[in-house]
Every structure is written in C-alpha cells, then in structure tokens.
Enzyme design. Sequence first.
Site, PDB file in Angstrom:
ATOM      1  N   GLY A   1      11.642  29.366  21.755  1.00 18.85           N
ATOM      2  CA  GLY A   1      12.581  28.318  21.376  1.00 18.85           C
ATOM      3  C   GLY A   1      11.845  27.025  21.148  1.00 18.85           C
ATOM      4  O   GLY A   1      10.696  26.875  21.585  1.00 18.85           O
TER       5      GLY A   1
ATOM      6  N   GLN B   1       3.214  29.276  26.782  1.00 18.55           N
ATOM      7  CA  GLN B   1       2.680  29.245  28.154  1.00 18.55           C
ATOM      8  C   GLN B   1       3.348  30.249  29.082  1.00 18.55           C
ATOM      9  O   GLN B   1       2.685  30.900  29.870  1.00 18.55           O
ATOM     10  CB  GLN B   1       3.004  27.949  28.820  1.00 18.55           C
ATOM     11  CG  GLN B   1       2.683  26.666  28.340  1.00 18.55           C
ATOM     12  CD  GLN B   1       2.861  25.836  29.584  1.00 18.55           C
ATOM     13  OE1 GLN B   1       2.020  25.915  30.475  1.00 18.55           O
ATOM     14  NE2 GLN B   1       3.965  25.142  29.684  1.00 18.55           N
ATOM     15  N   ILE B   2       4.677  30.330  29.016  1.00 18.51           N
ATOM     16  CA  ILE B   2       5.366  31.261  29.925  1.00 18.51           C
ATOM     17  C   ILE B   2       5.002  32.687  29.527  1.00 18.51           C
ATOM     18  O   ILE B   2       4.695  33.519  30.378  1.00 18.51           O
ATOM     19  CB  ILE B   2       6.896  31.053  29.891  1.00 18.51           C
ATOM     20  CG1 ILE B   2       7.252  29.663  30.418  1.00 18.51           C
ATOM     21  CG2 ILE B   2       7.619  32.132  30.706  1.00 18.51           C
ATOM     22  CD1 ILE B   2       8.731  29.315  30.357  1.00 18.51           C
TER      23      ILE B   2
ATOM     24  N   ASP C   1      15.117  27.997  39.800  1.00 19.72           N
ATOM     25  CA  ASP C   1      15.762  26.952  40.603  1.00 19.72           C
ATOM     26  C   ASP C   1      16.064  27.484  42.011  1.00 19.72           C
ATOM     27  O   ASP C   1      15.886  26.798  43.013  1.00 19.72           O
ATOM     28  CB  ASP C   1      17.060  26.503  39.915  1.00 19.72           C
ATOM     29  CG  ASP C   1      16.816  26.141  38.465  1.00 19.72           C
ATOM     30  OD1 ASP C   1      16.083  25.181  38.226  1.00 19.72           O
ATOM     31  OD2 ASP C   1      17.321  26.852  37.578  1.00 19.72           O
TER      32      ASP C   1
ATOM     33  N   HIS D   1      21.496  25.526  34.036  1.00 18.81           N
ATOM     34  CA  HIS D   1      20.068  25.330  34.281  1.00 18.81           C
ATOM     35  C   HIS D   1      19.695  23.982  33.661  1.00 18.81           C
ATOM     36  O   HIS D   1      19.053  23.897  32.617  1.00 18.81           O
ATOM     37  CB  HIS D   1      19.261  26.467  33.651  1.00 18.81           C
ATOM     38  CG  HIS D   1      17.782  26.210  33.683  1.00 18.81           C
ATOM     39  ND1 HIS D   1      17.063  26.155  34.848  1.00 18.81           N
ATOM     40  CD2 HIS D   1      16.887  25.950  32.703  1.00 18.81           C
ATOM     41  CE1 HIS D   1      15.799  25.885  34.573  1.00 18.81           C
ATOM     42  NE2 HIS D   1      15.672  25.751  33.281  1.00 18.81           N
TER      43      HIS D   1
ATOM     44  N   ARG E   1      12.913  27.643  43.918  1.00 21.11           N
ATOM     45  CA  ARG E   1      12.505  26.280  44.298  1.00 21.11           C
ATOM     46  C   ARG E   1      13.278  25.828  45.535  1.00 21.11           C
ATOM     47  O   ARG E   1      12.712  25.200  46.438  1.00 21.11           O
ATOM     48  CB  ARG E   1      12.771  25.315  43.146  1.00 21.11           C
ATOM     49  CG  ARG E   1      11.747  25.435  42.027  1.00 21.11           C
ATOM     50  CD  ARG E   1      12.185  24.673  40.797  1.00 21.11           C
ATOM     51  NE  ARG E   1      11.128  24.636  39.801  1.00 21.11           N
ATOM     52  CZ  ARG E   1      11.310  24.275  38.541  1.00 21.11           C
ATOM     53  NH1 ARG E   1      12.518  23.917  38.122  1.00 21.11           N
ATOM     54  NH2 ARG E   1      10.298  24.261  37.699  1.00 21.11           N
TER      55      ARG E   1
ATOM     56  N   ARG F   1      20.007  16.068  22.602  1.00 23.76           N
ATOM     57  CA  ARG F   1      20.294  17.398  23.140  1.00 23.76           C
ATOM     58  C   ARG F   1      20.951  18.286  22.079  1.00 23.76           C
ATOM     59  O   ARG F   1      20.660  19.460  21.949  1.00 23.76           O
ATOM     60  CB  ARG F   1      21.214  17.253  24.356  1.00 23.76           C
ATOM     61  CG  ARG F   1      21.384  18.529  25.137  1.00 23.76           C
ATOM     62  CD  ARG F   1      22.109  18.267  26.423  1.00 23.76           C
ATOM     63  NE  ARG F   1      23.428  17.706  26.175  1.00 23.76           N
ATOM     64  CZ  ARG F   1      24.498  17.984  26.896  1.00 23.76           C
ATOM     65  NH1 ARG F   1      24.415  18.798  27.907  1.00 23.76           N
ATOM     66  NH2 ARG F   1      25.655  17.438  26.620  1.00 23.76           N
TER      67      ARG F   1
HETATM   68  P1  NDP Z   1       7.033  27.516  27.205  1.00 19.10           P
HETATM   69  O1  NDP Z   1       6.517  28.905  27.204  1.00 19.10           O
HETATM   70  O2  NDP Z   1       6.490  26.552  28.206  1.00 19.10           O
HETATM   71  O3  NDP Z   1       8.631  27.492  27.347  1.00 19.10           O
HETATM   72  C1  NDP Z   1       9.441  28.274  26.517  1.00 19.10           C
HETATM   73  C2  NDP Z   1      10.882  27.942  26.683  1.00 19.10           C
HETATM   74  O4  NDP Z   1      11.294  28.167  28.019  1.00 19.10           O
HETATM   75  C3  NDP Z   1      11.221  26.497  26.355  1.00 19.10           C
HETATM   76  O5  NDP Z   1      12.417  26.494  25.574  1.00 19.10           O
HETATM   77  C4  NDP Z   1      11.454  25.896  27.713  1.00 19.10           C
HETATM   78  O6  NDP Z   1      12.432  24.870  27.637  1.00 19.10           O
HETATM   79  C5  NDP Z   1      12.062  27.070  28.449  1.00 19.10           C
HETATM   80  N1  NDP Z   1      12.093  26.940  29.898  1.00 19.10           N
HETATM   81  C6  NDP Z   1      13.164  27.249  30.651  1.00 19.10           C
HETATM   82  N2  NDP Z   1      12.923  27.055  31.921  1.00 19.10           N
HETATM   83  C7  NDP Z   1      11.691  26.596  32.008  1.00 19.10           C
HETATM   84  C8  NDP Z   1      10.891  26.184  33.091  1.00 19.10           C
HETATM   85  N3  NDP Z   1      11.354  26.189  34.315  1.00 19.10           N
HETATM   86  N4  NDP Z   1       9.657  25.771  32.838  1.00 19.10           N
HETATM   87  C9  NDP Z   1       9.190  25.749  31.585  1.00 19.10           C
HETATM   88  N5  NDP Z   1       9.918  26.102  30.518  1.00 19.10           N
HETATM   89  C10 NDP Z   1      11.145  26.521  30.734  1.00 19.10           C
HETATM   90  O7  NDP Z   1       6.899  26.862  25.774  1.00 19.10           O
HETATM   91  P2  NDP Z   1       5.753  26.958  24.696  1.00 19.10           P
HETATM   92  O8  NDP Z   1       6.041  25.848  23.751  1.00 19.10           O
HETATM   93  O9  NDP Z   1       4.412  27.109  25.320  1.00 19.10           O
HETATM   94  O10 NDP Z   1       6.075  28.350  23.989  1.00 19.10           O
HETATM   95  C11 NDP Z   1       7.213  28.575  23.224  1.00 19.10           C
HETATM   96  C12 NDP Z   1       6.921  29.670  22.226  1.00 19.10           C
HETATM   97  O11 NDP Z   1       8.101  29.857  21.448  1.00 19.10           O
HETATM   98  C13 NDP Z   1       5.783  29.292  21.272  1.00 19.10           C
HETATM   99  O12 NDP Z   1       4.830  30.323  21.261  1.00 19.10           O
HETATM  100  C14 NDP Z   1       6.477  29.149  19.933  1.00 19.10           C
HETATM  101  O13 NDP Z   1       5.695  29.613  18.849  1.00 19.10           O
HETATM  102  C15 NDP Z   1       7.721  29.993  20.115  1.00 19.10           C
HETATM  103  N6  NDP Z   1       8.811  29.564  19.273  1.00 19.10           N
HETATM  104  C16 NDP Z   1       9.600  30.536  18.735  1.00 19.10           C
HETATM  105  C17 NDP Z   1      10.615  30.224  17.878  1.00 19.10           C
HETATM  106  C18 NDP Z   1      11.421  31.324  17.300  1.00 19.10           C
HETATM  107  O14 NDP Z   1      11.525  32.368  17.919  1.00 19.10           O
HETATM  108  N7  NDP Z   1      11.997  31.152  16.149  1.00 19.10           N
HETATM  109  C19 NDP Z   1      10.900  28.826  17.511  1.00 19.10           C
HETATM  110  C20 NDP Z   1      10.069  27.871  18.178  1.00 19.10           C
HETATM  111  C21 NDP Z   1       9.053  28.245  19.027  1.00 19.10           C
HETATM  112  P3  NDP Z   1      12.000  23.304  27.719  1.00 19.10           P
HETATM  113  O15 NDP Z   1      11.215  23.001  26.479  1.00 19.10           O
HETATM  114  O16 NDP Z   1      13.312  22.615  27.786  1.00 19.10           O
HETATM  115  O17 NDP Z   1      11.192  23.197  28.986  1.00 19.10           O
END
Ligand code: NDP
Length: 328
Positions: free
Chosen positions: A89, A15-16, A159, A187, A162, A98
């Site tokens: 991630g 999403q991001i 943050d 964070h 915000r 955690r």
């Molecule tokens: P998002 O794009 O919504 O978020 C990605 C990361 O940003 C998460 O770890 C999330 O942490 C973090 N984050 C930090 N600050 C914020 C915030 N303010 N709001 C929202 N997120 C924040 O996650 P998606 O699941 O949509 O996308 C993650 C992508 O990573 C996927 O496309 C997936 O395939 C990929 N991925 C890659 C991996 C790798 O490189 N090996 C392993 C796993 C996934 P939190 O969940 O704590 O909000």
Amino acid sequence: RKEPVRVLITGAAGQIGYALSSLVGHGELLGKSQPVILHLLDIGTATEPLNGLKLELVDSALPLLTDVIATTNLTEACTGVSIAIMVGGYPRKTSMERKDVMAMNGSIYKMHASALEKYACKDCKVVVVANPANTNALILSEFASSIPRKNITCLTRLDHNRALGQVAAKLAIPVSTVKNVTIWGNHSSTQYPDVNHGIANGIGIRDAIKDDDWLDNEFVTIVQQRGAAIIKARNMSSALSAASSVCDHIRDWVHGTPPGHWVSMGVLSDGSYGVPEGLCYSFPVTCQNGDWSIVQGLPIDARSRHKMDDTARELEEERQLAREFLQD
Ligand code: NDP
C-alpha cells in the site's frame, strides 16, 4: 510430508515483507511441520528488491520453503493461495490527507479483492496490514464476496502485543505471564487498549499494577503512539514487530488460541458490544478449528463504552469516505 500451503505476501519488497518472508520460511506462520510456497507480489518499481529478496530466501536454505514465486503479476500472485497477507500500500506522506491515502489504497484493495476472488482458494484466510487496515479489509470483503466474510480480517495484534509488553515491563515480569488485554476498534490512534479484563501473574492487571492513573493515561498513550516512537528511534516504521505479530495472528487463527486466552483481531462486526454491524472492528476473540469467535459478555464500564464508541465513529467515517470514492 504435508502438502505445501501457498502463502501470498503483497508489498513483499517493503520492510515488513522483508522480515515477514523469513519468519514464514522458518515456520512461524503455520508451524514447524508445514511446508510453504511463498508468493511474493510487488509493483514494477520494486522488481529489483523483490528479486533480491527471493535470492536471499534461496540462500537461507529453509527446509520448510518449498518454492518462492516473486512476481509483479497479480493473477500469478493470487493463484491457489490459502493465506493472503496484504501488506502492499501507499504510505501516508506528510503532505497527504487521510482521505487521499484512503482513495489510493482503496482502489488497490478493490483490485486485489477481485483477483483473490477469482484465483485464490475459496476458503482463503486474509489479513490486511496496509493502512487504513480496517477499512481496506472492509473494501476487500465487499469486492471479494465469494470469500466468506469471516475469512477477511485486519491486523491489530501488534497493538495487542504492545499492550502485553507494556504491562510486563511495568511489573518486571515475563510477557508470557500476561494475557487477555483487548484492543478495541480501529488500528489508528483512536484504538482503545483495554486492560480491565486482563490477567498478570494470575491476578487482574489493575490489582497487580495498583496504579489506575498510569493505566488510564500513560499506558494508553504509549500503546497508541508506539508506532510514532519507533519511527522516531529508527527513522523507519516498525517492521520486525509488525511481521512477528502477523505470524501470531495467522498461527492462532489456524491452530487455535490456548484455553483461557484471547487475542485481538480486526473482524467484521456482528453487532456484538453495540458495535455497528459490518464495520471491521478489533474485538477480543478466541480461535478454534480455523474459526474466530468474539468473546462475549465482558462487562463494559462507562469510560470504556465512550472510547469504544469514539473509535467506532472514526471507522464509520472511514466507511463513508470509502463508499464515496468507490462510487466515483
Ligand atoms: P512497510 O512494509 O513498512 O509497510 C507496509 C504497509 O503496512 C504500510 O501501508 C504501513 O502503513 C502498514 N502498516 C500497518 N501497521 C504497521 C506497523 N505497525 N508498522 C509499520 N507499518 C505498518 O512499507 P514499505 O513502504 O517498506 O513497503 C510497502 C511495499 O508496498 C513496497 O514494496 C511497495 O512497492 C508496495 N506497494 C504496493 C502497491 C500496490 O500493491 N499497488 C502500491 C504501493 C506500494 P503506514 O504507512 O501507515 O505505516
């Protein structure tokens, strides 16, 4: 015409990444005269949405976007990049502790550090977004030792923004007239949003709001819990605001903060304000000539000291956990 800059986004199919890649293509990251080549990395299971994103970027016909490389190959993704935005991630599932999410993301960041060290530009600027962002950045700095430690940061600008937004809303003034709030620490929900040195409409925020009780309690909780409020409202975590704040973080770092303004960035502590050296901790910083410096000499009252120490303690625990599983 300027040479294009290569910008890496990991986890780009998420999403991001979706919101961020468009903002980068519109010049929000490096300015409206800087062409970019986007390197979009994701994992095999995300290949289709990743390719879909590339198609949409092509269809956006963005003049600043010279090329888009969508790949699941880490080497190709990191080669020649001078900005790396680490969004990829594992999300923390409700069933996970955690330390489980830390272990999974810690090993990803160790691997990504090695690839950046080998294939990215030596002066690559890195911002980590994926949680636990501060500790992932610390791991990255330890395993990418040829990249200057000053070049590895984590995102606390969301943050910070915000906090600005809440002060502006409370006073019903434009957010552009509020400045110099500070996010201290992690964070996470232990972060300390501090308005003691902030300015609204030319006067101190505390004098402008005249409600210390609101500032010391409700305001802090709103900023700390804003992520959860957005998940509740959208049924998804924040994406647009996260992407927008990544652009603010990098743009200010590269182009500098305006005179008299500071911003919050997670950076490796040099011991300023008694924060243990080497932790990746959010401080007030100014930026000039592509470098950040911690704002020095702000008076810290006892209440703030306590909160700054609490969030430092959480980061020390995270560092300890990271050391334990990275040794295994
Ligand atoms: P998002 O794009 O919504 O978020 C990605 C990361 O940003 C998460 O770890 C999330 O942490 C973090 N984050 C930090 N600050 C914020 C915030 N303010 N709001 C929202 N997120 C924040 O996650 P998606 O699941 O949509 O996308 C993650 C992508 O990573 C996927 O496309 C997936 O395939 C990929 N991925 C890659 C991996 C790798 O490189 N090996 C392993 C796993 C996934 P939190 O969940 O704590 O909000």
